[in-house]
Design an enzyme around this catalytic site. Structure first.
Site, mmCIF file in Angstrom:
data_model
loop_
_atom_site.group_PDB
_atom_site.id
_atom_site.type_symbol
_atom_site.label_atom_id
_atom_site.label_comp_id
_atom_site.label_asym_id
_atom_site.label_seq_id
_atom_site.Cartn_x
_atom_site.Cartn_y
_atom_site.Cartn_z
ATOM 1 N N LYS A 80 0.840 -1.197 0.000
ATOM 2 C CA LYS A 80 0.000 0.000 0.000
ATOM 3 C C LYS A 80 0.879 1.253 0.000
ATOM 4 O O LYS A 80 1.921 1.276 0.660
ATOM 5 C CB LYS A 80 -0.898 -0.056 1.246
ATOM 6 C CG LYS A 80 -1.993 0.991 1.309
ATOM 7 C CD LYS A 80 -2.911 0.732 2.511
ATOM 8 C CE LYS A 80 -4.041 1.745 2.626
ATOM 9 N NZ LYS A 80 -4.933 1.485 3.786
ATOM 10 N N SER A 155 -9.886 1.524 2.505
ATOM 11 C CA SER A 155 -8.966 2.320 1.730
ATOM 12 C C SER A 155 -7.897 1.510 1.012
ATOM 13 O O SER A 155 -7.290 2.014 0.069
ATOM 14 C CB SER A 155 -8.300 3.353 2.634
ATOM 15 O OG SER A 155 -7.470 2.717 3.604
ATOM 16 N N SER A 179 -10.223 -0.986 6.665
ATOM 17 C CA SER A 179 -9.576 -0.808 5.362
ATOM 18 C C SER A 179 -8.833 -2.006 4.805
ATOM 19 O O SER A 179 -8.398 -1.975 3.656
ATOM 20 C CB SER A 179 -8.607 0.370 5.412
ATOM 21 O OG SER A 179 -9.329 1.554 5.244
#
Ligand code: GLN
Length: 488
Positions: A80, A155, A179
């Site tokens: 990420k 996310s 997330s």
């Protein structure tokens, strides 16, 4: 034969360790897959082709010289955008960090390298991890591999989409309110949020420090256990990381649920839950019973406050954490300012996106004098009540099951005009972070529209082994023919 990019991390690791295939061959298979499908999915923000091949060659040299290989030897991983890496940029998908190069690797990245994993590059996310659809990225739009008109969740949408599209065998994301678990559910992969303190947050750009936790995305539960083995443990550079031994989580995967009691929160299984989702969860309950689990009703009476409490605590912490992005130390600085004051103002105005600004303002408000007691302090007290609900529930059961998300993936734009509706995407996941307990999302079928749904399994603090065992037993016996997204 199944292509390498379709295999799990443990299959890849075993084949590399037995020298049936080279890490270089594996890496090439993934890089080709990225070239073929990622222009549609758009999970990757950076692909580190030459670095990945160099890492793979180093693993192959190690194997050739007879040295012992790490537990993720040759396994291709995506990261990420908020994990600090020496390679490439660390932007948090924000304009304000465009061009920022971290001088160090996050603790988890160091661990991956030490485990002989291959880092393929970085993947998209909502700016500073604020969102549930990855639509808040300032970089690009990531699509759900199962339906390119739908969001991948967020996310950590890029992490989920990269694994679901076979463009990574594993991915690391972060979970502050859901997330990891929500995008895993929406993309049909496994996503694990460890207990707060299980994994070091050193080098994870902070959103809400009392809630953030790093965890893996994988194609199956065994891979989640394998990845957790590698990233867990005490780190002197994160004072909140727990000084507890790391068990071998793969040893917990017995394939059955004998002796386990599963709790179903009565507050979650009401008319508000849509019938399709309820049906899928009910099927999962039957499978668990057949595996020897006992199922009981439990109550989490304060869970109805969790979204409200979260949006006070998380925004308060975010407003403090994001103050450091001022144009002086990192990334973007507005070029047109005449004075220091103007430089701060213009940099933040242009550097941060709408949702991030909304959170900073909310958080500053709830911490301001006169409102601190009414909002922030009160939210902290209700957080304790939420935690106590779980403590009481876990006296009656070993794991708790819920849907991961109230709905399957939704279309782009469906929730962007109404932030509150977007916030409700996390109604089942947020209390986990407030209570600091671990949670996993495991695929539990497809909706009539052909989109994946996720089953969430929660456990007591530091009892990741129990949720992994339950998730694995369910996965072994659920008999789902989910198939794969119909990408090229
Ligand atoms: N969707 C939630 C939010 O927008 C949770 C995000 C997260 O876990 N990072 O804050």
């Amino acid at each position: 034969m199944t292509a390498w990019h379709q295999k799990t991390a443990h299959e890849i690791r075993d084949a590399v360790a037995k020298r049936e295939v080279s890490a270089t061959e594996i890496t090439r298979s993934y890089l080709e897959r990225i070239e073929t499908v990622d222009d549609k999915v758009q999970a990757y923000t950076q692909v580190w082709r030459s670095e990945a091949l160099a890492q793979a060659e180093a693993v192959d040299r190690k194997a050739a010289s007879g040295q012992a290989l790490g537990p993720l030897a040759g396994v291709p991983v995506s990261l990420k955008e908020l994990l600090c890496t020496r390679e490439g940029e660390t932007t948090c998908a924000s304009k304000i960090l465009k061009g920022f190069k971290s001088p160090y690797d996050a603790h988890v990245v160091q661990n991956l390298k030490a485990a002989d994993a291959v880092l393929l590059g970085k993947v998209n996310m909502d700016e500073f991890a604020m969102g549930s659809s990855t639509e808040n990225s300032s970089i690009q739009r990531t699509c759900n591999p199962w339906n390119l008109n739908c969001v991948p969740g967020g996310s950590s949408g890029g992490s989920a989409a990269s694994v679901a599209s076979d463009c990574a065998a594993l991915s690391l994301g972060s979970d502050t309110g859901g997330s990891i678990r929500q995008p895993a559910a929406l993309c049909g992969c496994v996503g694990l949020k460890p207990t707060y303190g299980r994994v070091s947050r050193f080098g994870l750009v902070a959103f809400a420090s009392s809630l953030d936790q790093i965890g893996p995305f994988s194609k199956d539960v065994r891979d989640a256990a394998l990845a957790l083995n590698v990233i867990s443990g005490r780190d002197p550079l994160d004072a909140t990381s727990a000084n507890l031994p790391v068990p071998d989580y793969t040893a917990a995967l017995t394939g059955d649920m004998k002796g386990l009691t599963v709790g179903m929160p009565i507050e979650y299984f009401t008319e508000d839950l849509n019938a399709e989702m309820r049906g899928l969860i009910q099927n999962a309950v039957e499978v668990m019973k057949a595996q020897g689990a006992k199922v009981v009703d439990i109550s989490l009476p304060h869970s109805k406050y969790s979204v409200a409490v979260y949006y006070i605590i998380a925004t308060a912490e975010a407003s403090a954490n994001l103050a450091r992005f001022d144009g002086v130390r990192y990334g973007f600085r507005h070029p047109g300012a005449q004075t220091l004051q103007e430089m701060y103002h213009l940099t933040k105005t242009e550097g941060f996106g709408t949702e991030v600004k909304r959170r900073i303002m909310l958080g500053t408000y709830v911490l301001s004098s006169g409102y601190y007691d009414a909002y922030y302090l009160k939210a902290q007290k209700v957080r304790t009540l939420i935690k106590q609900d779980f403590d009481r529930a876990f006296e009656q059961c070993d794991v708790i099951i819920t849907p991961t998300s109230p709905t399957a993936a939704f279309e782009f734009g469906a929730k962007t005009t109404n932030p509150l509706e977007m916030y409700l995407s996390d109604v089942y996941t947020i209390s986990t972070n407030l209570a600091a307990i671990p949670g996993i999302s495991v695929p539990c079928g497809l909706t009539a529209a052909g989109l994946p749904a996720g089953l969430q399994i929660l456990g007591r603090v530091f009892e990741e082994a129990a949720i992994l065992r339950a998730a694995h037993a369910y996965e072994q016996h659920h008999g789902l023919a989910m198939g794969k997204p119909a990408l090229a």
